[in-house]
Motif scaffolding. Sequence first.
Motif, PDB file in Angstrom:
ATOM      1  N   ARG A   1       0.825  -1.203   0.000  1.00  0.00           N
ATOM      2  CA  ARG A   1       0.000   0.000   0.000  1.00  0.00           C
ATOM      3  C   ARG A   1       0.867   1.264   0.000  1.00  0.00           C
ATOM      4  N   ASP A   2       0.439   2.238  -0.789  1.00  0.00           N
ATOM      5  CA  ASP A   2       1.026   3.584  -0.796  1.00  0.00           C
ATOM      6  C   ASP A   2      -0.129   4.546  -1.052  1.00  0.00           C
ATOM      7  N   GLN A   3      -0.647   5.110   0.009  1.00  0.00           N
ATOM      8  CA  GLN A   3      -1.804   6.002  -0.067  1.00  0.00           C
ATOM      9  C   GLN A   3      -2.950   5.320  -0.812  1.00  0.00           C
ATOM     10  N   GLU A   4      -3.313   5.804  -1.998  1.00  0.00           N
ATOM     11  CA  GLU A   4      -4.467   5.253  -2.728  1.00  0.00           C
ATOM     12  C   GLU A   4      -4.116   4.034  -3.582  1.00  0.00           C
ATOM     13  N   ILE A   5      -2.836   3.653  -3.613  1.00  0.00           N
ATOM     14  CA  ILE A   5      -2.383   2.515  -4.426  1.00  0.00           C
ATOM     15  C   ILE A   5      -2.345   1.248  -3.576  1.00  0.00           C
ATOM     16  N   VAL A   6      -2.868   0.163  -4.136  1.00  0.00           N
ATOM     17  CA  VAL A   6      -2.790  -1.155  -3.497  1.00  0.00           C
ATOM     18  C   VAL A   6      -2.319  -2.154  -4.544  1.00  0.00           C
ATOM     19  N   VAL A   7      -1.339  -2.972  -4.169  1.00  0.00           N
ATOM     20  CA  VAL A   7      -0.900  -4.102  -4.989  1.00  0.00           C
ATOM     21  C   VAL A   7      -1.268  -5.341  -4.193  1.00  0.00           C
ATOM     22  N   ARG A   8      -2.022  -6.244  -4.835  1.00  0.00           N
ATOM     23  CA  ARG A   8      -2.525  -7.400  -4.093  1.00  0.00           C
ATOM     24  C   ARG A   8      -2.665  -8.601  -5.009  1.00  0.00           C
ATOM     25  N   SER A   9      -2.900  -9.740  -4.373  1.00  0.00           N
ATOM     26  CA  SER A   9      -3.131 -10.979  -5.119  1.00  0.00           C
ATOM     27  C   SER A   9      -4.408 -10.874  -5.945  1.00  0.00           C
TER      28      SER A   9
END
Length: 181
Positions: A5-13
């Motif tokens: 997570r970085d503020q409004e960014i999410v990297v996920r499965s």
Amino acid sequence: MERLRDQEIVVRSIKETDLKTLWTLIYKEENPEWKLWDAPYYEHHSKSYKEFLSEKNSWIGNNQKKVVEINNRIVGTVSYYWEHQPSKWLEMGITIYKQLDREKGYGTRILKLWIQYLFDTLDLVRIGYTTWSGNYRMIHIGEKLGMTMEGRLRKVRYWDGIYYDSIRMGILREEWKELNK
């Protein structure tokens, strides 16, 4: 994998509920706009949703591919692959599918999360990617992240009547640590 997570960014499965959106972004159109930036010299083939679903196991539960969300909306994917796993030579990639989500600094922030995750979870000394000289955005992102242009193969990518260079960018673990203390 936990969510990056970085503020409004999410990297996920990737989840099964993501598949329709991913298919729409990647395979629904014969000539999607994003392909102009992502190795356009390789042919792209659209596929039916049914065809795409037959490959769902290569997306769901695949630790080497993740979905990227901005403000809870899927905008892209990140991935990695082994150029040569015995020597721990890993290459990564990113695609942001819609023009409206590009040139806002998201790519740099996403790859910063992804690189950190890869160094934190895999026994690597180097992470890199290959792009082409027509993709000035990816070259600029690499420079902003402190990556080195490790190679330039001149005029090896022919597309739309023009020859382009293949560009290889990379960063070593110790360089990454120094830049991100």
